[in-house]
Structure formats: structure tokens, C-alpha cells
Design an enzyme around this catalytic site. Structure first.
Site, PDB file in Angstrom:
ATOM      1  N   GLY A 181       0.812  -1.210   0.000  1.00 28.36           N
ATOM      2  CA  GLY A 181       0.000   0.000   0.000  1.00 28.36           C
ATOM      3  C   GLY A 181       0.840   1.251   0.000  1.00 28.36           C
ATOM      4  CB  SER A 182      -0.146   4.812   0.411  1.00 28.54           C
ATOM      5  OG  SER A 182      -1.146   4.751  -0.587  1.00 28.54           O
ATOM      6  CG  ASP A 232      -7.495   5.158   0.895  1.00 27.08           C
ATOM      7  OD1 ASP A 232      -7.872   5.421  -0.263  1.00 27.08           O
ATOM      8  OD2 ASP A 232      -6.440   4.555   1.137  1.00 27.08           O
TER       9      ASP A 232
END
Length: 896
Positions: A587-588, A713
Site C-alpha cells: 500500500g501507500s 480511503d
């Protein structure tokens, strides 16, 4: 050949098509054509196939159809054709496929049609035809395979000669007025579908059901429907010899008597068994435990007795169980807890006794109906009732239940109807019932409830409220449902006063004594002191949180606080050195690994933070802060966190979650080539359930925590699926508390510009610098819903010239919604369409019912993803609409 189907063409069919004299194939199906058929088409003597189905054509079928001498296939179903079926159709000697289903034809079926020996498919169902069938039907149609005459006004007997049509695979004679004895089917070894429901067949006592024994050699039989007739006598033992391929057996609403044969347990592939509305008596045979593929079991309105078998716990696939209106006694078997897929259960109007098993009351899958009314159950309502968060209706009335109504019932936020009248409940209505914002009908009459009528009842959307014959006291509220004496019943509460004049209650008189005034002052002082103590406690907790967050947490794996503690070493070992073979995703702010913890020997998901990424530490703190506060069945559960150092002395932070065995929603919607072989495709019902799960999670975050929480998100990769395909929202690294001032006190993450989210799912106003809001989550949810049912990502390669997922689906909704639907779902719908005519009620409910559901889903997605935040639907309203749609969908699935 001319293929023009499914192109949204409108207007009339041009007569100059007749100039194409050599045309052999013409397909105009699935358009919006209207008007009459041009008579000139009758000159196409070489035409072999003419498809006109699903349009709005009207008038008579071609009177000159007899000139279409080469015609082999003629499909004109689901139009508005009327008048008589022309006799000239019988001149088409090469015709092998004739489909006139779903029009407005009247009169009799021309005898000439029954003389087309080449005919293999004859469908005249869903019209207004009358008269009888020719006695030699089985001889004149030697090649017939499919015959559908359902939902007309046909009369007389089913011809005995039909037994000679040995090639028959499907018989649909439902909803007519056929009478007499059903002929033998012994020569039809290849038959797979028989639907003769809702006629007037039988009535000759003991021999009525003999024809069932003639089907024992039909090894392909899948569906057998004989409900709604006049069949009498007992169910013959020969049903144990019916083919094990039988999946649907409909026997309801006849006059069948005696006991259920033990041999019914031999039908091991049954998915639907409906015998309600007969005179069946005796015990349910224990062999029913062998039917472990059953999804729908309805034995209601019979004379069954004895105890409900514990072996029902073997029927783990059940979604619908109805045993109401029998003579069952004893306790409710706790083994029903194994039926984890139940959506509907009714055990009402029996002689059941004992306590309600907590395991049954806590069956969280129940989302449509739970009815235990009109029995002799005792004791309290188990507190596990709070697990019925998705249940629409609960009936416990007419028992001997007692004690307080548990406050946990306030967790049933989707409940629309609650009936607990005619029991012995006492005390006040729990204040947490104020959370039941979907409640429309509440009946608590004829109990021993007391205290004041809660003011929160005014704010609920109640359309019917009965508080009669209790011991309520004090002033009657005047808002909401209390504005109407028709909608609200309060008789038998002698201590009530006030209210609107229509209730004819005495005025309220209040006397405040000196002692009460002094008591009031004391209460104010106590409240002030309590508030100061509360502030001190909060500051202490914040200090403890700050201290523990900055402490090296690489110590032991267990602690006196009861929480699991893990170190960097524990997690390194659990993931085999953070091996790529255990990598679940990136992920980020880091990576997620699959791990096996030594401490618990359980599989977990471990999210490690890449602290070199800007914002990773803040993400970790934000996620810790959110996840330590919230609890909901549709949120990913965090087990523990680790904040310390790795073996090189670098900062290390990780979160440990429950492992979700079915991965992310994104992997199911957009699987890689390898995943196609590993996983099944998501069904329509599974997608609906997951959408509802996500909506439930957002509704909790936005409305049911002490302060609103915005996820920020939401996207398919952040929706994880457990063993039962339940959806869980995860990844709270960008989450925000509202109001913003409160959030800033807890976590320094105040910049609205810093909101990142994911491209395609981020609300448009965030890009313009607007503050975080719950409406932003609603936008992401709308996009997610559209993606789930179209199979397209929000930024798809096929979108050009400013087109996006919202605009694409909105355009399709205005045109033909199926253009936007995921092809995988369309394939599933086609399969359901093939089973449409077994439906015992309604005309052509299949595509229409599913299309209505799809339209509603797409409308929810579109309304939630409007560009203007003010125009968006609230998440609670979206949840309510989706739950209502699921009920309609399930009703249809139950029928077919």
C-alpha cells in the site's frame, strides 16, 4: 443475414425490409420497436429465422405468415401482440421453434399448430388463451422437447397421449384450470422439468399421486412442481426412488395427508422442498438430515408434531426455514446455530416451550424475518438479540417471556417491525432503542412495562405504535407518531396524562416540593464535580497514550493488561523474515504479510509501515487511534500493534489484524489470470451482501460512534472478505475524527490539503480544498457500488472524452441498465431466467424482478457519487435502500 438485436432501436419496422428477398436470418430482438408488423415481411419466402422478442410490437402476428414456407425459427415473445394466433402458422411445415410467450393472444390454440410434426419447441405461455388440448397431442408432436402453456385459461384434462411424447424434456402447464388425473410420464426418461402447479388436478383420493411413481426412471429430473392443486391421499414411498438430480420439489397447498415418507432423505441434492398447506402429520423423519444441500424448507401449515429434530443442524445451507402453524412441542433446538446462512426463520404458532437459545437469537445472518410468536416460550430475550443488526422483522408476541427488554436490542438498527406484545415484560423501554432509526412498527401492548413513555419515540419513523395495556405513566409525547391517535394506541395505561386532545387524556399537574428543589441543586453540584473528574481522567488517558506510544514496545508477548504484545522478533519469525512468499499486498505506507504468531498459533495479517514514506508515522498513529476505539462486525479487527526497533536500531511500526482468508474485494472484481482458476466469480447476491456490509460499517462510523469518523480511503482493496464472504472495511491510515477540533487534540493531522485517498474514489470537493466530511466517504461508497456491479474501475481504459464511471452508468440507466452490468452477472441472470416459469406467483418475474433490483443498486451508486456533496444520499438511506432491494431479490430467488 441481419443481426440487429440489443441496439436500442425504436420506431417501427420498415416495410422495405421485404426487398431483401434472399434474406434467411433477421434478428430484431431486445430493442424498443413498436407498431404493427409490416405485412410485406410475409413475402420473405427464404427466411429461416425471424426473431422479434422483447420489443413493444403490437397488433396481429403476420396474417400472411403461411407464405414464410422456409421458416424454421419464429420468436416473438414479450411483446404486445394480440388477437387470435393465426391458423396459417400451421402451414409452416419446417417450423421447429415457435415462441409466442408473454403477449396478449386470446382464443384457442389453433389445431393446425399441433400438426407441425417438426416442432420441438412450443411456447405460448403467459397469454390469455382458453379451451382444451387435443387428445392426440402426444402422437401429432413426436419431436416435441419443450412445451410451455403456463399462465393461460386452458381447461380440461392433460391428454393421456402426452405419455407417448418420449422426447419431452420440459412441461410447463402451470396456472391454468386443467382438471382430472395426471397421466403417466414413464416413457419420458429425459425429462428434467415438470411444472403443473396451480391448476385443479387430482381430487380422486388415494390414486391422485400415482403419477409420481412413473417418474422413477427419469434420471435427469431436476424440478417437479405440483403445488396448488386438489391432490389428495398420501405421499407415496416411491418418491425415495426419484432421481437424485432432483433439486426443487414443490408440493404446497394440496390436500396431501398422513406422514412424510422416510425415503425423502434419499433426495440428497434437493435445494428447495415446499410442502406447506397440506395435512401432513406425525414427526419429521430424522432422515431429513441427509438433505444437507437444502436452501429452502417450508413445512408450515400442516399437522406435524413431536420435537423439531436436532438433525436440522445438519442443514447448514438453509436460507429459509418455515415450520409455522404445526403442533411441534419441546424446546427450540440449539443445533440451528449451525445454519449460519439463514435469512428467514419462522417457528410460530406451535407448542414450543423453554427458553430462547442465545445461539439462535444471535444468528447474525438473519436479515429478513425471525418469528417465534404464539408459542409458550419463557424467560428473558437473550442479550444476543443485539447481533441481529440486519434483521427486518422480529416477532416474539404471544409467549410467556418476561423481565426487561434488553438494551442490546438497540443494536438492531435495520429492524423495521418489532412485535413483543402479549408477554410479561416489565420495566421501562430501553433508551438504546433510540438507535433503531429504521423502526416503523412497534407493538409492546399487553405487558407489564412501566415508567414514562420515552421521548425518543417521537424521532423514529414509526407508522404504527401500540403501547396499550401496560403501566406507563406521565406525560404523553406530542411529536412524531404521537400526533395521530389512529397510528398510536395507548389504551389501558391509567397513569398517562397530557398529549394531544384526540387521546382524551387528563391534563398533567406537577408539584415540586422543597425537598425536590434541594435535590435538584445537589444534582447540579454533583454533575459539575463529575465533569471536572471526567476531564482529569481524559487528560490522564491522553498522557498514558502518549507515554505508551513513545515507549519501546519490543518487550514481552503478554502483559497484565490482557492484550497481546508482540515484538519485532515475534513478527519477523511469524512471517519467515517478511518473506515475499507471505506478501499479501503493498500500500501507500507499507506492506501487508501473512503470518503465524507463536503466541496464539493463529494466522494473522501483519501491516508493516515504511517509515521513510512521508506521512507513514502519522498514518500509524491515526490507525491506532481509530482502531482502539471502534468495534463493529464489518470492520477489520486489529489484534495488537508493535512500535519499537528492528535489529539494526531503525524505528519499526506494525499493526496486526485478523486474517481475512478470501482476500480483498478488488481481487475478486479484477482477478489476475492465476486468480481466475483459484476463485469462483462473485454472484449477484454476494455483491449485494458485501455492499450492505460496507454500508453498515460506514453507517456505524458516521452515526453510531461518540463522534463521527471519516474513513477517507474507501476502495475495493480496502474491503476484505472473511471465510463466509462477509465484507470488512480496513486501512484507517487516513481516517479522521469529526469535529476536526477534537481530532487535532488527539492526532496532529489537521491539514485538509493533506488528504490523499485514492484517485477515482476521492470526492471532488477534496481536490478544491474542502474539509473532510462524511459526504466524502459516501462519494467513495457510490463509486465502489458502481464498480462492484459494472466490473469497471472508476478510471477505465474504455472511458473517453471526459467519461467516467458515474457518467457511464447514469447514461446506461437512462437507456438500458444491462449495458452497464458486469457480463459475469448477466450470465448468472440468464441462468435464473431459464428457471423463470417454475415461479408459483406472478408473470415473468425473472428478468423484470432482477432488472428492478439492478436499477435500484445503480441508482444508489449514482446518487451517492454525485459531484455536489449536497445532492448525495446519506449512508443510512443508502443502506436502507440496499437492504430493501436484497429482500426483493431474495423473494425472487426463493420463488425460482
Amino acid at each position: 443475414m441481419l443481426f440487429l438485436s440489443n441496439n436500442s432501436f425504436s420506431g417501427e419496422i420498415p416495410s422495405n425490409l421485404s426487398y431483401c428477398s434472399n434474406m434467411i436470418f433477421l434478428d430484431l430482438g431486445f430493442n424498443m420497436l413498436k407498431g404493427n408488423l409490416p405485412t410485406e415481411l410475409g413475402s420473405l419466402s427464404k427466411l429461416r429465422t425471424l426473431i422479434l422478442q422483447v420489443n413493444s410490437l403490437m397488433g396481429n402476428i403476420l396474417p400472411s405468415s403461411g407464405n414464410l414456407s422456409s421458416l424454421q425459427e419464429f420468436a416473438s415473445s414479450e411483446n404486445n401482440f394480440s388477437g387470435m394466433i393465426p391458423e396459417t402458422l400451421g402451414q409452416l411445415r419446417n417450423l421447429n421453434f415457435l415462441d409466442l410467450f408473454g403477449n396478449k393472444f386470446v382464443g384457442t390454440i389453433p389445431i393446425s399448430i399441433f400438426n407441425i410434426s417438426a416442432l420441438a419447441w412450443l411456447d405460448v405461455g403467459e397469454n390469455q388463451l382458453e379451451g382444451g388440448l387435443p387428445s392426440d397431442l402426444g402422437f401429432t408432436l413426436p419431436n416435441i422437447k419443450i412445451i410451455n402453456m403456463g399462465n393461460n385459461y386452458l381447461t380440461g384434462p392433460i391428454p393421456e397421449s402426452i405419455s407417448n411424447a418420449s422426447n419431452l424434456e420440459e412441461i410447463q402447464f402451470y396456472q391454468n384450470d386443467f382438471t382430472g388425473k395426471v397421466p403417466s410420464f414413464s416413457k419420458m426418461r429425459g425429462i428434467n422439468w415438470i411444472n403443473i402447479q396451480f391448476n385443479n388436478l387430482g381430487g380422486e383420493q388415494s390414486t391422485d399421486l400415482d403419477f409420481l411413481c412413473s417418474l422413477t426412471n427419469s434420471t435427469k429430473l431436476k424440478v417437479l412442481g405440483i403445488s396448488g392443486n386438489a391432490f389428495r391421499g398420501l405421499l407415496p414411498d416411491c418418491i425415495s426412488n426419484l432421481s437424485t438430480t432432483l433439486s426443487q420439489f414443490w408440493l404446497a397447498d394440496n390436500h396431501i395427508s398422513r406422514t412424510l415418507p422416510y425415503g425423502i432423505g434419499s433426495l440428497i441434492n434437493l435445494e428447495i422442498l415446499q410442502i406447506q398447506g397440506n395435512h401432513i402429520s406425525g414427526n419429521i423423519p430424522s432422515e431429513i438430515r441427509n438433505l444437507n444441500k437444502l436452501k429452502i424448507l417450508d413445512l408450515s401449515q400442516n399437522k406435524l408434531s413431536g420435537q423439531i429434530p436436532e438433525s436440522f443442524g445438519n442443514l447448514s445451507m438453509l436460507i429459509h426455514l418455515d415450520l409455522n402453524s404445526n403442533n411441534f412441542r419441546g424446546s427450540i433446538p440449539s443445533s440451528l446455530k449451525n445454519c449460519q446462512n439463514l435469512l428467514f426463520m419462522s417457528l410460530s404458532t406451535n407448542n414450543l416451550s423453554g427458553y430462547i437459545p442465545p445461539e439462535i437469537m444471535g444468528l447474525s445472518s438473519l436479515s429478513i424475518y425471525l418469528d417465534l410468536s404464539q408459542n409458550s416460550l419463557i424467560g428473558p430475550i437473550p442479550k444476543e438479540v443485539g447481533k441481529l443488526q440486519h434483521l427486518g422483522e422480529l416477532r416474539l408476541d404471544g409467549n410467556k417471556l418476561s423481565q426487561h427488554i434488553p438494551s442490546s436490542i438497540g443494536s438492531c438498527i435495520s429492524m423495521e417491525r418489532l412485535y413483543v406484545q402479549d408477554n410479561f415484560f416489565e420495566g421501562p423501554l430501553p433508551s438504546l432503542m433510540s438507535s433503531m432509526r429504521g423502526l416503523q412498527v412497534l407493538n409492546v401492548s399487553n405487558n407489564q412495562l412501566s415508567g414514562q413513555i420515552p421521548k425518543f419515540l417521537e424521532s423514529l419513523n414509526l407508522t404504527n405504535l401500540s403501547l396499550s395495556y401496560n403501566d406507563f405513566e406521565g406525560a404523553l409525547p406530542i411529536g412524531g407518531v404521537f400526533r395521530s391517535a389512529i397510528l398510536t394506541s395507548i389504551v389501558g395505561n391509567k397513569k398517562l396524562c397530557g398529549g394531544l386532545p384526540d387521546f382524551q387524556l387528563p391534563k398533567c399537574y406537577y408539584k415540586e416540593s422543597k425537598q425536590k428543589r434541594i435535590s435538584g441543586i445537589a444534582k447540579i453540584l454533583i454533575s459539575s464535580i463529575s465533569a471536572l473528574v471526567g476531564v482529569a481522567c481524559i487528560l490522564s488517558l491522553l498522557y498514558v497514550f502518549w507515554f505508551r506510544r513513545n515507549k519501546n514496545a519490543s518487550a514481552s508477548s503478554s502483559s497484565e493488561d490482557g492484550f497481546l504484545h508482540v515484538s519485532y522478533h515475534n513478527l519477523l519469525k511469524a512471517t519467515c523474515g517478511f518473506s515475499s512468499t507471505n506478501l499479501l499486498g503493498v500500500g501507500s505506507f507499507g506492506s501487508v504479510y501473512r503470518g503465524l504468531l507463536d503466541q496464539t498459533q493463529s494466522v494473522v495479517a501483519i501491516k508493516t509501515l515504511d517509515l521513510t514514506c512521508d506521512g507513514a508515522s502519522k498514518s500509524f498513529i491515526a490507525e491506532c487511534e481509530v482502531l482502539r476505539r471502534i468495534r463493529h462486525r464489518n470492520l477489520v479487527k486489529v489484534l495488537t500493534a508493535c512500535s519499537g526497533f528492528d535489529f539494526n536500531g531503525n524505528d519499526f511500526k506494525a499493526l496486526v489484524y485478523e486474517f481475512m482468508s478470501n482476500g480483498s474485494l478488488d481481487e475478486w472484481l479484477h482477478p489476475t489470470t492465476s486468480q481466475y482458476t483459484e476463485r469462483n466469480k462473485l454472484s449477484l447476491l454476494e455483491r449485494v451482501n458485501i455492499a450492505i456490509d460496507v454500508a453498515c460499517a460506514l453507517d456505524y462510523l458516521h452515526h453510531h460512534y461518540e463522534m463521527p469518523i471519516v474513513h477517507c480511503d474507501l476502495k475495493p482493496s480496502n474491503v476484505l472478505l472473511d471465510d463466509e464472504m462477509n465484507g470488512h472495511v480496513g486501512d484507517f491510515g487516513l481516517a479522521r475524527f469529526l469535529p476536526e477540533a477534537t481530532h487535532k487534540l488527539l492526532v496532529d493531522q489537521s491539514s485538509s490539503v493533506g488528504v490523499k485517498g485514492s484517485f477515482g474514489y476521492v470526492a471532488p470537493e477534496y481536490g478544491a480544498g474542502s474539509a473532510v466530511s462524511t459526504e466524502g466517504d459516501v462519494y467513495s461508497f457510490g463509486v465502489l457500488v458502481l464498480e462492484m456491479f459494472t466490473g469497471k474501475r472508476p478510471i477505465d481504459d474504455t472511458f473517453e472524452n471526459g467519461l467516467d464511471l458515474h457518467r457511464f452508468t447514469k447514461a446506461a440507466l437512462a437507456d438500458r441498465v444491462e449495458k452497464a452490468i458486469d457480463p459475469i452477472l448477466l450470465q448468472e441472470i440468464e441462468e435464473l431466467e431459464k428457471r423463470r416459469t417454475i415461479a408459483p406467483e406472478g408473470k415473468n418475474r425473472s428478468w423484470c424482478s432482477i432488472k428492478d433490483c439492478l436499477v435500484l443498486i445503480i441508482e444508489v451508486g449514482i446518487t451517492c457519487s454525485f459531484e455536489s456533496s449536497k445532492e448525495r444520499m446519506g449512508i443510512y438511506d443508502a443502506l436502507t435502500k440496499l437492504q430493501g432491494m436484497r429482500k426483493k431479490l431474495l423473494e425472487f430467488i426463493v420463488i425460482v
